[in-house]
Scaffold this motif. Structure first.
Motif, PDB file in Angstrom:
ATOM      1  N   ASP A 116       4.617  21.259 -86.175  1.00 13.65           N
ATOM      2  CA  ASP A 116       3.422  21.025 -85.376  1.00 13.65           C
ATOM      3  C   ASP A 116       2.814  19.671 -85.735  1.00 13.65           C
ATOM      4  OD1 ASP A 116       1.050  21.079 -83.995  1.00 13.65           O
ATOM      5  OD2 ASP A 116       0.423  23.047 -84.712  1.00 13.65           O
ATOM      6  N   THR A 145       8.368  20.646 -91.893  1.00 10.61           N
ATOM      7  CA  THR A 145       7.713  21.952 -91.976  1.00 10.61           C
ATOM      8  C   THR A 145       8.361  22.897 -90.972  1.00 10.61           C
ATOM      9  OG1 THR A 145       6.034  21.458 -90.284  1.00 10.61           O
ATOM     10  CG2 THR A 145       5.527  20.828 -92.566  1.00 10.61           C
ATOM     11  N   LYS A 163       3.496  25.501 -92.294  1.00 13.15           N
ATOM     12  CA  LYS A 163       2.951  24.149 -92.202  1.00 13.15           C
ATOM     13  C   LYS A 163       2.930  23.421 -93.543  1.00 13.15           C
ATOM     14  CE  LYS A 163       0.163  25.419 -88.201  1.00 13.15           C
ATOM     15  NZ  LYS A 163      -1.202  25.575 -87.631  1.00 13.15           N
ATOM     16  N   SER A 168       6.899  24.822 -88.714  1.00 13.94           N
ATOM     17  CA  SER A 168       6.276  24.782 -87.393  1.00 13.94           C
ATOM     18  C   SER A 168       6.563  23.485 -86.649  1.00 13.94           C
ATOM     19  CB  SER A 168       4.760  24.960 -87.515  1.00 13.94           C
ATOM     20  OG  SER A 168       4.180  23.807 -88.104  1.00 13.94           O
ATOM     21  N   MET A 227      -1.921  18.027 -86.215  1.00 15.58           N
ATOM     22  CA  MET A 227      -2.648  18.289 -87.447  1.00 15.58           C
ATOM     23  C   MET A 227      -3.504  17.078 -87.813  1.00 15.58           C
ATOM     24  SD  MET A 227      -1.781  21.371 -88.516  1.00 15.58           S
ATOM     25  CE  MET A 227      -1.789  21.892 -86.800  1.00 15.58           C
ATOM     26  N   PHE A 258       6.109  15.906 -90.138  1.00 15.74           N
ATOM     27  CA  PHE A 258       5.892  17.211 -89.523  1.00 15.74           C
ATOM     28  C   PHE A 258       7.211  17.974 -89.366  1.00 15.74           C
ATOM     29  CE2 PHE A 258       2.318  14.722 -87.484  1.00 15.74           C
ATOM     30  CZ  PHE A 258       1.311  15.318 -88.227  1.00 15.74           C
TER      31      PHE A 258
END
Length: 225
Positions: free
Chosen positions: A85, A81, A179, A83, A88, A78
């Protein structure tokens, strides 16, 4: 001399148009031939849900971020990316030409040199990964239930498409959004081996319905109406 030049030009144009006609005909006909059409239905409680996702041109294979068989967070992080985030649930994989992926964010950015290299398999490839929280089924997104054994086959196929299957090499500084991320991949894109050919082969590896051979997304989705 001029007559010979026109004759050469005429035969060259004839050869090009003949090749295009044969190529398009082969694409349309062979894409309709189904393999694994007799695959047994898998009960949902014993299955892994995967998706095929199209943007109208390109097909991605979408799988769970993690389950008992594979935790993709060990390779596709993650933090790579924009973001970052971590909430997911799914990750999409799309193989393609590296130059096209990285240098052509919009069709207006397409260069003749990039198109030539992509068409004739003289450039390297990349894997585009995108995280999703959820997916909505529709004409461009189909849910498929696969057995755990076949999901393991799919995992192996995807992993082996990276240049380093154990530690995918992140292509830092490139993404389409917040993302997604790119990684170095194996193989070369060409007129006969496109992003959709890769996705179609992924379905074959998972023993799911697929085209005998296809280079475009509809050649995959026509088997999942």
């Amino acid at each position: 001399m001029l007559k010979k030049s026109f004759k050469f030009l005429g035969w060259t144009l004839f050869g090009i148009f003949t090749f295009l006609a044969l190529y398009i005909s082969s694409v349309l006909i062979i894409s309709r031939i189904t393999v694994n059409s007799d695959i047994a239905k898998v009960e949902e409680q014993n299955a892994v849900p995967i998706y095929i996702l199209s943007n109208g041109v390109h097909t991605d294979i979408v799988v769970p971020v993690k389950n008992e068989i594979k935790d993709w967070r060990n390779e596709i992080q993650f933090s790579q990316t924009q973001s970052k985030d971590s909430l997911m649930n799914f990750i999409a994989f799309g193989w393609g030409d590296k130059g096209f992926y990285l240098d052509t964010p919009e069709w207006s950015d397409l260069k003749a040199s990039t198109a030539f290299k992509a068409a004739f398999g003289v450039s390297s490839s990349a894997m585009h990964t995108t995280f999703f929280k959820q997916l909505r089924e529709g004409d461009d997104c189909k849910r498929i239930l696969v057995s755990k054994e076949n999901y393991q086959n799919l995992v192996n196929y995807i992993s082996n498409s990276f240049s380093d299957p154990v530690h995918p090499q992140w292509i830092e500084g490139h993404s389409y959004g917040k993302k997604d991320a790119f990684y170095e991949a194996k193989g070369s894109y060409s007129l006969f081996n496109t992003c959709n050919t890769w996705a179609n082969s992924a379905l074959k590896a998972a023993n799911q319905k697929a085209s005998l051979w296809t280079v475009y997304d509809k050649g995959i989705f026509c088997h999942y109406k």
